[in-house]
Design an enzyme around this catalytic site. Structure first.
Site, PDB file in Angstrom:
ATOM      1  N   ASP A 110       7.977  26.116  10.150  1.00 21.06           N
ATOM      2  CA  ASP A 110       9.163  26.577   9.861  1.00 21.06           C
ATOM      3  C   ASP A 110       9.497  27.733  10.568  1.00 21.06           C
ATOM      4  O   ASP A 110       8.500  28.548  10.711  1.00 21.06           O
ATOM      5  CB  ASP A 110       9.689  25.729   7.946  1.00 21.06           C
ATOM      6  CG  ASP A 110      11.377  25.891   8.252  1.00 21.06           C
ATOM      7  OD1 ASP A 110      11.991  25.445   8.909  1.00 21.06           O
ATOM      8  OD2 ASP A 110      11.772  24.694   7.330  1.00 21.06           O
TER       9      ASP A 110
ATOM     10  N   TRP B  69      11.532  26.069  15.777  1.00 25.61           N
ATOM     11  CA  TRP B  69      12.620  27.483  16.522  1.00 25.61           C
ATOM     12  C   TRP B  69      13.669  27.304  17.091  1.00 25.61           C
ATOM     13  O   TRP B  69      14.780  28.019  16.910  1.00 25.61           O
ATOM     14  CB  TRP B  69      11.536  27.918  17.365  1.00 25.61           C
ATOM     15  CG  TRP B  69      11.714  28.328  19.299  1.00 25.61           C
ATOM     16  CD1 TRP B  69      12.676  28.022  19.800  1.00 25.61           C
ATOM     17  CD2 TRP B  69      10.484  28.224  20.119  1.00 25.61           C
ATOM     18  NE1 TRP B  69      12.160  28.232  21.614  1.00 25.61           N
ATOM     19  CE2 TRP B  69      11.265  28.184  21.179  1.00 25.61           C
ATOM     20  CE3 TRP B  69       8.999  27.520  19.195  1.00 25.61           C
ATOM     21  CZ2 TRP B  69       9.806  27.671  22.282  1.00 25.61           C
ATOM     22  CZ3 TRP B  69       8.166  27.222  20.355  1.00 25.61           C
ATOM     23  CH2 TRP B  69       8.432  27.354  21.685  1.00 25.61           C
ATOM     24  N   PRO B  70      13.641  25.726  17.747  1.00 25.68           N
ATOM     25  CA  PRO B  70      15.284  25.399  18.592  1.00 25.68           C
ATOM     26  C   PRO B  70      16.469  25.365  17.656  1.00 25.68           C
ATOM     27  O   PRO B  70      17.747  25.930  18.000  1.00 25.68           O
ATOM     28  CB  PRO B  70      15.055  24.131  19.427  1.00 25.68           C
ATOM     29  CG  PRO B  70      13.411  23.820  19.348  1.00 25.68           C
ATOM     30  CD  PRO B  70      13.168  25.080  18.277  1.00 25.68           C
TER      31      PRO B  70
ATOM     32  N   TYR C 252      16.741  27.596  15.283  1.00 25.60           N
ATOM     33  CA  TYR C 252      17.111  28.398  14.634  1.00 25.60           C
ATOM     34  C   TYR C 252      17.995  29.128  15.943  1.00 25.60           C
ATOM     35  O   TYR C 252      18.877  30.331  15.691  1.00 25.60           O
ATOM     36  CB  TYR C 252      15.934  29.658  13.947  1.00 25.60           C
ATOM     37  CG  TYR C 252      15.376  29.155  12.827  1.00 25.60           C
ATOM     38  CD1 TYR C 252      16.184  29.493  11.591  1.00 25.60           C
ATOM     39  CD2 TYR C 252      14.085  27.631  12.289  1.00 25.60           C
ATOM     40  CE1 TYR C 252      15.837  28.476  10.003  1.00 25.60           C
ATOM     41  CE2 TYR C 252      14.605  27.267  11.537  1.00 25.60           C
ATOM     42  CZ  TYR C 252      14.784  27.903  10.158  1.00 25.60           C
ATOM     43  OH  TYR C 252      14.111  26.893   8.664  1.00 25.60           O
TER      44      TYR C 252
ATOM     45  N   ASP D 177      18.661  20.461   9.081  1.00 22.35           N
ATOM     46  CA  ASP D 177      17.806  18.957   7.685  1.00 22.35           C
ATOM     47  C   ASP D 177      18.907  17.881   8.027  1.00 22.35           C
ATOM     48  O   ASP D 177      20.075  17.980   7.405  1.00 22.35           O
ATOM     49  CB  ASP D 177      17.457  20.258   6.562  1.00 22.35           C
ATOM     50  CG  ASP D 177      16.470  21.010   6.715  1.00 22.35           C
ATOM     51  OD1 ASP D 177      15.882  21.049   7.553  1.00 22.35           O
ATOM     52  OD2 ASP D 177      16.265  21.511   5.732  1.00 22.35           O
TER      53      ASP D 177
END
Ligand code: NAG
Length: 430
Positions: free
Chosen positions: A160, A193-194, A196, A221
């Protein structure tokens, strides 16, 4: 999100690997399995919620059900822990420690149990200083954590991106991937990462992503509602030109878990999520309590024809090709190939809630974009939600009509046919 997007010009570690994607031999087809987060979140009070808390018992119970309910044999083979499995402190050597009350026998024991059932074992960590739920993250401990996961015989790692800088995290994800590789144990690498970066208006660098990760979360999510499924679906259609080309064998876009079998989706809405995720070539990770899934939802999840479409060897992510009166038409090319034409999996996804089932009538060439090559006379159409129905045939210049229930989806396989003899043209009149 659209305005203010900038291309990330991060300095990244030199990548000498010349293959298109990550070459660890894993995830040649979209991964399938089960994952705790959406349904079980961060429930840690085992006295109050003994059947739901994040614990050895929960994962053993799910592993047992994966086998007894037929999920493993249908292809769902990962059992993945998400957040909240850790102790708040590392040990004296800096090693991660599982919560001793909830995982009294440690993680290697749980891995062995899951492997003994013919399943694979997945775990969760975070690239930053803490996990999203506040447990110790990996920052400054990449090497020892990669080693620890390998020692525990982990098969899948989701990393995450909470408590981390969204630019710097790219270097860190790449570095951790290299350290995973150095352990010598093939472990599927799922990156976050994408999402975020996108939330901060940065376009992810997909070339690095593909060489680093086996799958990645593109957007937020998922939650237990049809509107959440719709929001994620809309992200995928709005951004399809940009993200679709980067998905394929070994490296997948991930719209997050299937929430079928929980509280929020009706039967029709369950069909809708399953059809869209299948067209997207999405990983099929269930997040539900397998003990309480109804027989009819279980039937959807175990539908062999649909799983076969999801797992199609070409691994092409499908696209939203047309919307007619709030009926979205999603199309994915799959095998078999007939002459030069591929079969197409086509989902009709209703964004309507106006009571009655809604009929759409489409032309094969103009609306569905099917081939008009002269040797293809038409298509054999198979109803993927009901394969006991006799296939029917549509001529190349004919119409196809289907009636979709409110908020639901119909899902078909269109197989190119040479020299067909005509039968009906609609789904309903044969
Ligand atoms: C490590 O990377 C090399 C080169 O890409 C690859 O051939 C190998 O399978 C990888 N090993 C593991 C354990 O991931």
């Amino acid at each position: 999100m659209k305005c203010g997007l900038i291309i990330a010009t991060v300095g990244f570690l030199a990548i000498t690997n010349v293959t298109l994607g990550l070459d660890n031999g894993l995830a040649r087809k979209p991964p399938m399995g089960w994952m705790s987060w959406e349904r079980f979140r961060c429930i840690t009070d085992c006295d109050k919620y003994p059947d739901e808390c994040i614990s050895e018992q929960l994962f053993k119970r799910m592993a047992d059900l994966m086998v007894s309910e037929g999920y493993r044999d249908a292809g769902y083979d990962y059992v993945n822990i998400d957040d909240c499995w850790l102790s708040m402190n590392r040990d004296d050597n800096g090693k991660l420690v599982a919560d001793p009350t909830r995982f009294p026998n440690g993680m290697k024991h749980l891995a062995d149990y899951i492997h003994s059932k013919g399943l694979k074992f997945g775990m969760y960590q975070d690239i930053g200083t803490k996990t999203c739920a506040g447990y110790p993250g990996m920052k400054d401990y990449f090497e020892i954590d990669a080693q620890t996961f390998a020692e525990w015989d982990v098969d899948f790692i989701k990393i995450d991106g909470c408590y981390a800088d969204e630019i710097q995290m790219v270097n860190d994800y790449v570095l951790f991937g290299e350290l995973m590789n150095k352990t010598g144990r093939p472990m599927l690498y799922s990156c976050s990462w994408p999402v975020y970066q996108e939330y901060n208006g940065i376009i992810p660098n997909y070339e690095i992503l593909k060489k680093t990760c086996n799958m990645w979360r593109n957007w937020g999510d998922i939650e237990d509602s049809h509107s959440s499924v719709e929001t994620i679906t809309r992200y995928f259609s709005d951004n399809q030109e940009r993200i679709q080309p980067h998905s394929g064998p070994g490296h997948w876009n991930d719209p997050d878990t299937l929430v079928l079998g929980n509280y929020g989706l009706s039967y029709e809405q369950s069909k809708s999520q399953l059809a869209v995720w299948t067209v997207l070539a999405a990983p099929l990770l269930l997040s539900n309590d397998l003990a309480t899934v109804t027989p009819e939802i279980r039937g959807l999840l175990l539908n062999k024809e649909i799983i076969a479409v999801n797992q199609d060897a070409l691994g092409i992510q499908g696209l939203l090709v047309k919307t007619i009166n709030k009926i979205e038409i999603w199309k994915r090319p799959i095998l078999p190939r007939v002459k030069d034409e591929l079969t197409q999996a086509i989902a009709f996804v209703s964004r309507r809630a106006d009571g009655a089932p809604y009929a759409v009538r489409v032309k094969l060439i103009d609306d569905l974009g099917l081939s008009n090559k002269t040797y293809i006379n038409g298509y054999k159409v198979i109803d993927l939600f009901d394969v006991t129905r006799k296939p029917f045939f549509v001529r190349m210049d004919g119409h196809f009509e289907t009636r979709i229930n409110p908020t639901g989806a119909n899902f078909y396989k269109f197989v190119p046919k040479l020299n067909i003899i005509l039968r009906g043209v609609t789904d309903t009149d044969y």
